[in-house]
Enzyme design. Sequence first.
Site, mmCIF file in Angstrom:
data_model
loop_
_atom_site.group_PDB
_atom_site.id
_atom_site.type_symbol
_atom_site.label_atom_id
_atom_site.label_comp_id
_atom_site.label_asym_id
_atom_site.label_seq_id
_atom_site.Cartn_x
_atom_site.Cartn_y
_atom_site.Cartn_z
ATOM 1 N N LYS A 228 38.253 44.580 44.810
ATOM 2 C CA LYS A 228 38.343 43.562 45.859
ATOM 3 C C LYS A 228 36.944 43.059 46.144
ATOM 4 O O LYS A 228 36.052 43.844 46.473
ATOM 5 C CB LYS A 228 38.941 44.175 47.124
ATOM 6 C CG LYS A 228 39.119 43.160 48.242
ATOM 7 C CD LYS A 228 39.433 43.835 49.556
ATOM 8 C CE LYS A 228 39.560 42.809 50.670
ATOM 9 N NZ LYS A 228 39.532 43.462 52.013
ATOM 10 N N TYR B 200 31.720 46.692 48.110
ATOM 11 C CA TYR B 200 31.090 45.941 49.194
ATOM 12 C C TYR B 200 29.586 46.195 49.225
ATOM 13 O O TYR B 200 29.150 47.258 49.636
ATOM 14 C CB TYR B 200 31.684 46.401 50.533
ATOM 15 C CG TYR B 200 33.031 45.822 50.898
ATOM 16 C CD1 TYR B 200 33.827 45.158 49.967
ATOM 17 C CD2 TYR B 200 33.521 45.943 52.197
ATOM 18 C CE1 TYR B 200 35.070 44.632 50.325
ATOM 19 C CE2 TYR B 200 34.756 45.420 52.554
ATOM 20 C CZ TYR B 200 35.520 44.767 51.618
ATOM 21 O OH TYR B 200 36.749 44.256 51.973
#
Lengths: 330, 330, 330, 330, 330
Positions: free
Chosen positions: A225, A191
């Site tokens: 992810k 992220y």
Amino acid sequence: MVRETKRKSQPARRAIRRPQRPPAPVTTRPSLDSLSLDHGKRTRLWRLLYGHGPGNGTLMILPLDQGLEHGPADFFRNPEALDTGFVFRLASEGGYSAIALGVGLAEKHQQDYCGRVPLILKLNGKTNIADDAEAVSTRTASVTDAVKLGADAVGFTLYVGSPNEARGLEDFREVKQDCERFGMPLVLWSYPRGRAIEAKGGKGTLYAQDYAARVAEELGADVVKLHEPQESNERCPEPYKSLKEDAPQRIRRVVRSAGKTLVLFSGGEKQDSDAAVLYKVKLYMDCGATGVMFGRNMWLRQREHALALTRQVHRILGRYGTEATEARSR
Amino acid sequence: MVRETKRKSQPARRAIRRPQRPPAPVTTRPSLDSLSLDHGKRTRLWRLLYGHGPGNGTLMILPLDQGLEHGPADFFRNPEALDTGFVFRLASEGGYSAIALGVGLAEKHQQDYCGRVPLILKLNGKTNIADDAEAVSTRTASVTDAVKLGADAVGFTLYVGSPNEARGLEDFREVKQDCERFGMPLVLWSYPRGRAIEAKGGKGTLYAQDYAARVAEELGADVVKLHEPQESNERCPEPYKSLKEDAPQRIRRVVRSAGKTLVLFSGGEKQDSDAAVLYKVKLYMDCGATGVMFGRNMWLRQREHALALTRQVHRILGRYGTEATEARSR
Amino acid sequence: MVRETKRKSQPARRAIRRPQRPPAPVTTRPSLDSLSLDHGKRTRLWRLLYGHGPGNGTLMILPLDQGLEHGPADFFRNPEALDTGFVFRLASEGGYSAIALGVGLAEKHQQDYCGRVPLILKLNGKTNIADDAEAVSTRTASVTDAVKLGADAVGFTLYVGSPNEARGLEDFREVKQDCERFGMPLVLWSYPRGRAIEAKGGKGTLYAQDYAARVAEELGADVVKLHEPQESNERCPEPYKSLKEDAPQRIRRVVRSAGKTLVLFSGGEKQDSDAAVLYKVKLYMDCGATGVMFGRNMWLRQREHALALTRQVHRILGRYGTEATEARSR
Amino acid sequence: MVRETKRKSQPARRAIRRPQRPPAPVTTRPSLDSLSLDHGKRTRLWRLLYGHGPGNGTLMILPLDQGLEHGPADFFRNPEALDTGFVFRLASEGGYSAIALGVGLAEKHQQDYCGRVPLILKLNGKTNIADDAEAVSTRTASVTDAVKLGADAVGFTLYVGSPNEARGLEDFREVKQDCERFGMPLVLWSYPRGRAIEAKGGKGTLYAQDYAARVAEELGADVVKLHEPQESNERCPEPYKSLKEDAPQRIRRVVRSAGKTLVLFSGGEKQDSDAAVLYKVKLYMDCGATGVMFGRNMWLRQREHALALTRQVHRILGRYGTEATEARSR
Amino acid sequence: MVRETKRKSQPARRAIRRPQRPPAPVTTRPSLDSLSLDHGKRTRLWRLLYGHGPGNGTLMILPLDQGLEHGPADFFRNPEALDTGFVFRLASEGGYSAIALGVGLAEKHQQDYCGRVPLILKLNGKTNIADDAEAVSTRTASVTDAVKLGADAVGFTLYVGSPNEARGLEDFREVKQDCERFGMPLVLWSYPRGRAIEAKGGKGTLYAQDYAARVAEELGADVVKLHEPQESNERCPEPYKSLKEDAPQRIRRVVRSAGKTLVLFSGGEKQDSDAAVLYKVKLYMDCGATGVMFGRNMWLRQREHALALTRQVHRILGRYGTEATEARSR
């Protein structure tokens, strides 16, 4: 020895590509067989890829780390989901590849689902009360805890580009070394975050997501992810700033940057339209993703609705998988 | 909280019981739900009991530790089985609950079967070149190795009553503590052995096996592998020496002595008659066993024959299981 | 994914086989590609199999552990070999796959040969002053020492079947676990030894060597050093006692029992005839060995003679190798 | 297997609920039986829930950490309480479920009360001399200290949302892992604190307390101590900002957010009216709390007064408990 | 034992040197024989210097750490290089001395190249999202990881002069101590960085690079990677500020400052002209470098072009090496 699964609908996708750029290499997703893995990682990834979920090498993962990351506000639209048992039941009945959550939820709510739903133990987290300018995610559990809970993978959030990136990298190294010691697959929530990435266009841009994808590959995550990359803006560095690509091109780009790391795309906030959810699944899979990690888009729907939508995602994923080569050869 | 699965054919079995003794408590096998287990053990045992094999809470395990314990002589009747790949393939195609073998075989031959066949990593062993008067089994791998190989249980041989029993118990303690640390089920090969047990009637008697069963329960094994108890002889201590029980009574007795430890019976040497093999399976299950661990009776048969026999064992085990309670309630 | 290299001259060898037995499976040697290995082991084994020596996947190793194991008596026939530099130079100029010796010799004599000749650091040993009834080999160096010395493998002697077998197994487990930690290949000197094996026919019989081969496979050695198996005798256990096989059949049998463990055969005592040495090399390779570990037969010859014989061994081994599959495919 | 104790007076409470919102799920408190706990935690929690205090599964805990947290100022209204013996005696005579205090007080004053009053050892703390903008609570004792002192639980303060939240989470992880290792229940003082929470409406709001409750559940606390949530204000984030709920609704909400974590409410500053204290106890229990942790409201009253008030609290709690299922079945 | 290799083309270079300065000592590069090294380091460095690459004691290293350090932007000019397999293949086919990259890339892409291309495992890194004012490079792998991956050296970035220099030095100490323990050569990316060096003229000046060279020698690196030193500017401290030296003088100066540390020069950003690349190689080697580490200048060219350029670099390096003395002396 590297075998990869080719895209199914090349012509359709190639049409999207703009003529002025040289054709990108065909987008593929890495097959389990093609990966260099010890037996423990291979066993546990097999369970996610073939033993549960669609069972064809794709992934449909149900995350539940929002309660810590965003607080109970995330459950207002479906208070049932405050009960982690509700989410475990959805994962079990919906046939998910795995459920991803933290140590407290796993310890307290897993008992009736042990073995039925593979567990991805999320190892770190934070609240969102303070802002994200210097974001750092702190470990709340260890890889040993994951082994003891019978988990098939661990999840780790790295705030790429944060002023506290170094702390995240240190934690990551320790977690990764334990993963190697125990044969435990590592799923990286890669992220971009913090004031520096904000100054360079924000966490959602192609620049940010493309970098995040490569970081996962460089650091040795097994699965990453990501969020769907958005268009560049004026603050993005070159060459991204002047790069004009449509959504499929952007997605394929970050999948390629992730190399041999299996890519999952996040669903983000709940979308009211089922069609919008399914469109995204198809888009991501067409562009080389191995699967999706959709939480709020699932457990913020009423149980029957969530199960119905889950079945439709299953159907889409069912078109993209491959049997494990070993299986085929027998 | 303790729920147990009752025997199915009580009348038949009661007929065998001799009238002069008070009726034994109904023989039952412990259900997974009824056991005090952490999530890791529960998850891994679930995979053996419900995720693979007959899938109804019974166990059909294929062991391959004979090459170390007895040498290659054990493979003469079917040299194909010298290739561990042959045995892995049998376990996979036959739908076994697990394969049980040592670290070298697992490392070298598991790759194509990772996830497809649960692994019970046998942690200790010895050759049979020296005699068994002071038998001791030495660790050749650790619980950490088992975790790293993706195993769902570890196997440990204890030579009960050996002059070296203390060394075995010390090793067992360390292994067990690691099992608790990692949520790893422990399968005990509880084997009476050594000159003292020979002096007291031999390793196969009811006295020896009954003691071995209780030792497993006392030490905290999750599953115990026993041999079918034979009749007492003159050298057995009282009260066993004067105890006259038929085979089912003896088997039920050792199952009861094992308490909440799941009982597997060994198949021993290869029997040429399929019917004899199947008779044993039925007998053991009727008497409360959770399953069988038959090696030579399987992999010393040609592949198609072994698969056919395996299917018949499947059919028998299919009559004894219970669905996990949790599953039922949904 | 398992690719193996087939024997070259099947018809010739099949002629030797006695008609009354079913044809044994074709003898093959495992290829590097077909092995489950981490990158460290693969790298180091590659250097032995392809980077040095014949360079075609076969092995020609020069051992020098006789000074500790047998005393200086072994050097009487060529006192030059007392100077370890002489042996290192032979290994280097002769283009051996590796030199195998203990920590003292490596520390004191390797300097000028660092990198030129791969090192197999022998980790344990003993003198032969006491008899071998309860033989045990004791560690004199660690895997960390081997890493620090730049070794490409470690060597470990296990006295299979000795009353002290348990001590050997314990040491082996620790060495093996360090090997896994460091990606260090493990070469097992699998040596039946002690009064029990003497009572069962002696250390050189097919029974003893066949068991030793299987032990290496079961314990997880990467390479095993064996002796050519001799005919059974009256003291051997069945079925070996009544098994009548000629030399190639016996050799092929132990190679098969070693499974995916690469087999090296020892040269044993010096043979005066070069032809006898070369006959053995050809015999072993025809029967599936990966190579030879000949010491006294080399360094007990004068330098030029030893180099000439070495070149002839090179020429023979050159006919059995395979290029690494990966290389071929490019 | 999850059995929960239903609220007793549903109709009354339902009347409070505003019609425009869908009825929330019935508020329940988790029973000891329904929790996934190892034997150590179960044993120790049983002592708090059934062996002491009201003895019906509710909790009445007497804390004494104010001397460190606030300084002696807190004792001015009843200087007797400066003597920790006074508070221990109150806990003992009043039949509290436990006393909660730090290592110094436990070491110096516990002697005459060992076993009589269960101990919750508070493991961290700070003074309030510096302000709370970047609050962090530092460990002053370990779980091992708690074991050594015979404690039945440990207490830990986490400043949720503080700029130093990461440090708190790190400490928490270590404490929690020790709690798992030793079977020690963990009571979390889950306290929103610091400049970020002030900017979002302050530490007492429903937003802050609801988040704090969920954090306890996510991190794996066994029991959480919260403050009664206050109404939202303009600085609170949405959806809390526009949420209009009365006190019982707010309390029930945070209890639900705590999931399977037992909830205790703090009494806060001393209230002069006994009725006000008792009203709160009833309110909290009606809304699903497992008990209360009232300190100043008790030990700032004179001894007889405090004991009388304690008896009244006992009486109220006596109406909410459940027998442990295990107890019932015997 | 210290023998050094003299420059080849002294007359030409001497012409450049200005008369008013005393003649600099003849520039030499340290030979492997002249270095004080344990056997492990010597073995591994031999493989880089003589076993691979030009094989004459010079180094031609292909780095691939730019994906982490700069993000995928670095690959835009040749997207093929996003596939690490492309770069490994270039290293293998081009006959490089080694490939230098991080743990994720090594684990995932090395398998087919194990042994074929020596590995330098880069142990630390960071993204360039945040600015470099307080640059710190964080460890992402350990020396043990390098051993396990079969690496022949480790790489470590130190940001010399950064406000976080101390953190870098601490990490370096631990890495270096592990290198000594394992006989692992240490390659230091000695990079002046941070706001202080910017204030003193910037990271590329002779002042900065000369200091960086000496730091490598002082800290005990075996090899140092530097950038070609640029002319001084007004912000540089004395005596550098007023020092006027041409490029070869500057390069020779930093090589001398590196003492017995082998010096590699970086290629920096891709240069379109092959001639410019080759000119630099010749310049650096003339001035005493042991070799070059050129990444983008290689893998940003198309495969055939990159291979052709590599061959030309080989040809140049081939003129500067020495045989290892040991080899010569026999």
